[in-house]
Design a protein around this motif. Structure first.
Motif, PDB file in Angstrom:
ATOM      1  N   GLY A  35      56.785  69.716  69.631  1.00 52.85           N
ATOM      2  CA  GLY A  35      57.306  70.910  70.292  1.00 52.85           C
ATOM      3  C   GLY A  35      58.821  70.943  70.255  1.00 52.85           C
ATOM      4  O   GLY A  35      59.477  69.985  69.840  1.00 52.85           O
ATOM      5  N   ASN A  36      59.379  72.064  70.710  1.00 53.61           N
ATOM      6  CA  ASN A  36      60.827  72.268  70.650  1.00 53.61           C
ATOM      7  C   ASN A  36      61.574  71.780  71.877  1.00 53.61           C
ATOM      8  O   ASN A  36      62.793  71.859  71.929  1.00 53.61           O
ATOM      9  CB  ASN A  36      61.133  73.756  70.428  1.00 53.61           C
ATOM     10  CG  ASN A  36      60.707  74.206  69.052  1.00 53.61           C
ATOM     11  OD1 ASN A  36      60.685  73.436  68.104  1.00 53.61           O
ATOM     12  ND2 ASN A  36      60.334  75.473  68.943  1.00 53.61           N
ATOM     13  N   GLY A  37      60.860  71.288  72.859  1.00 52.74           N
ATOM     14  CA  GLY A  37      61.503  70.864  74.099  1.00 52.74           C
ATOM     15  C   GLY A  37      62.043  69.450  74.048  1.00 52.74           C
ATOM     16  O   GLY A  37      61.692  68.651  73.189  1.00 52.74           O
ATOM     17  N   MET A 179      60.498  74.201  75.666  1.00 55.19           N
ATOM     18  CA  MET A 179      61.824  74.238  76.274  1.00 55.19           C
ATOM     19  C   MET A 179      62.033  75.582  76.956  1.00 55.19           C
ATOM     20  O   MET A 179      61.874  76.634  76.330  1.00 55.19           O
ATOM     21  CB  MET A 179      62.915  74.031  75.224  1.00 55.19           C
ATOM     22  CG  MET A 179      64.310  74.063  75.837  1.00 55.19           C
ATOM     23  SD  MET A 179      65.627  73.681  74.672  1.00 55.19           S
ATOM     24  CE  MET A 179      65.491  75.023  73.522  1.00 55.19           C
ATOM     25  N   GLU A 180      62.371  75.532  78.213  1.00 55.41           N
ATOM     26  CA  GLU A 180      62.754  76.746  78.927  1.00 55.41           C
ATOM     27  C   GLU A 180      64.252  76.975  78.789  1.00 55.41           C
ATOM     28  O   GLU A 180      64.700  78.074  78.498  1.00 55.41           O
ATOM     29  CB  GLU A 180      62.362  76.627  80.400  1.00 55.41           C
ATOM     30  CG  GLU A 180      62.610  77.894  81.169  1.00 55.41           C
ATOM     31  CD  GLU A 180      62.011  77.853  82.557  1.00 55.41           C
ATOM     32  OE1 GLU A 180      62.610  78.473  83.462  1.00 55.41           O
ATOM     33  OE2 GLU A 180      60.961  77.216  82.736  1.00 55.41           O
ATOM     34  N   GLN A 185      72.782  74.303  75.407  1.00 59.43           N
ATOM     35  CA  GLN A 185      72.963  75.736  75.171  1.00 59.43           C
ATOM     36  C   GLN A 185      74.072  76.317  76.052  1.00 59.43           C
ATOM     37  O   GLN A 185      74.648  77.346  75.723  1.00 59.43           O
ATOM     38  CB  GLN A 185      71.649  76.485  75.441  1.00 59.43           C
ATOM     39  CG  GLN A 185      70.543  76.119  74.475  1.00 59.43           C
ATOM     40  CD  GLN A 185      69.193  76.652  74.930  1.00 59.43           C
ATOM     41  OE1 GLN A 185      68.900  76.745  76.115  1.00 59.43           O
ATOM     42  NE2 GLN A 185      68.363  77.001  73.950  1.00 59.43           N
ATOM     43  N   ALA A 186      74.365  75.632  77.157  1.00 59.03           N
ATOM     44  CA  ALA A 186      75.426  76.083  78.057  1.00 59.03           C
ATOM     45  C   ALA A 186      76.732  75.344  77.789  1.00 59.03           C
ATOM     46  O   ALA A 186      77.669  75.424  78.579  1.00 59.03           O
ATOM     47  CB  ALA A 186      74.993  75.874  79.506  1.00 59.03           C
TER      48      ALA A 186
END
Length: 196
Positions: A35-37, A179-180, A185-186
């Motif tokens: 998965g992408n998380g 991933m939520e 990303q911040a």
């Protein structure tokens, strides 16, 4: 008439107890963390700690990560029952050398095969191995055949994004880690003790 909490829990317990009674096989399990998380490798290393707590010998082979300054490596290399191998050359966008990456993956697979042939090793972690299939560095069918012919009580965890369907089909347990949001990303850089 409403069903009480105790009645609901009694019914639930009966169902769960029945499932526990039905699960009587004892054999090694093939687990895929994909998965992408964030957390696929971290979850695998948590199982490494668990296995060591039960007195298992553990083999870890990292297929992509090229750095040797991670907290998990620093900790687990101190454990006498862990064989740790950093087989990667770093992320593909850093190396930009397909042949070098393929050779590194093939050498890592040779080391992994040594672990997969050793019945004294109770857990083998093949960290970020799925990329070896995405980029064609390893033959998927040959790897699956080798994974399925390992010692009967040996557990294997394969981590990495985009696990191929054939690998998922061969596995006993597949966890898709989503991933939520992610601090990166911040604009938060990878922090020691959390990311590595």
């Amino acid at each position: 008439m409403t069903i009480s909490h105790q009645q609901r829990m009694q019914k639930k317990k009966a169902v769960i107890d029945g499932k526990i009674d039905a699960a009587q096989q004892e054999r090694g399990v093939l687990v895929i963390n994909t998965g992408n998380g964030k957390g696929k490798s971290s979850a695998a290393f948590g199982v490494v700690a668990r296995a060591l707590g039960h007195g298992f010998k553990v083999g870890v082979v990292q297929f992509v990560k090229g750095r040797s300054d991670t907290g998990e490596e620093a900790f687990f290399r101190q454990q006498p029952n862990v064989a740790w191998h950093v087989g990667g050359e770093g992320f593909t966008w850093e190396t930009q050398d397909k042949e070098r990456d393929a050779k590194a993956a093939q050498l890592a697979w040779e080391i992994a095969c040594g672990h997969l042939e050793n019945p004294e090793i109770g857990l083998v972690v093949l960290d970020e191995m799925t990329y070896a299939f995405k980029y064609g560095w390893l033959d998927l069918d040959a790897v699956i055949a080798r994974l399925l012919s390992r010692p009967a009580l040996q557990h294997v965890i394969v981590t990495g994004r985009a696990a191929p369907q054939a690998l998922r089909d061969a596995a006993d347990t597949v966890s898709e880690i989503g991933m939520e949001k992610h601090a990166f990303q911040a604009g938060v850089k990878a922090m020691p003790g959390l990311e590595y």
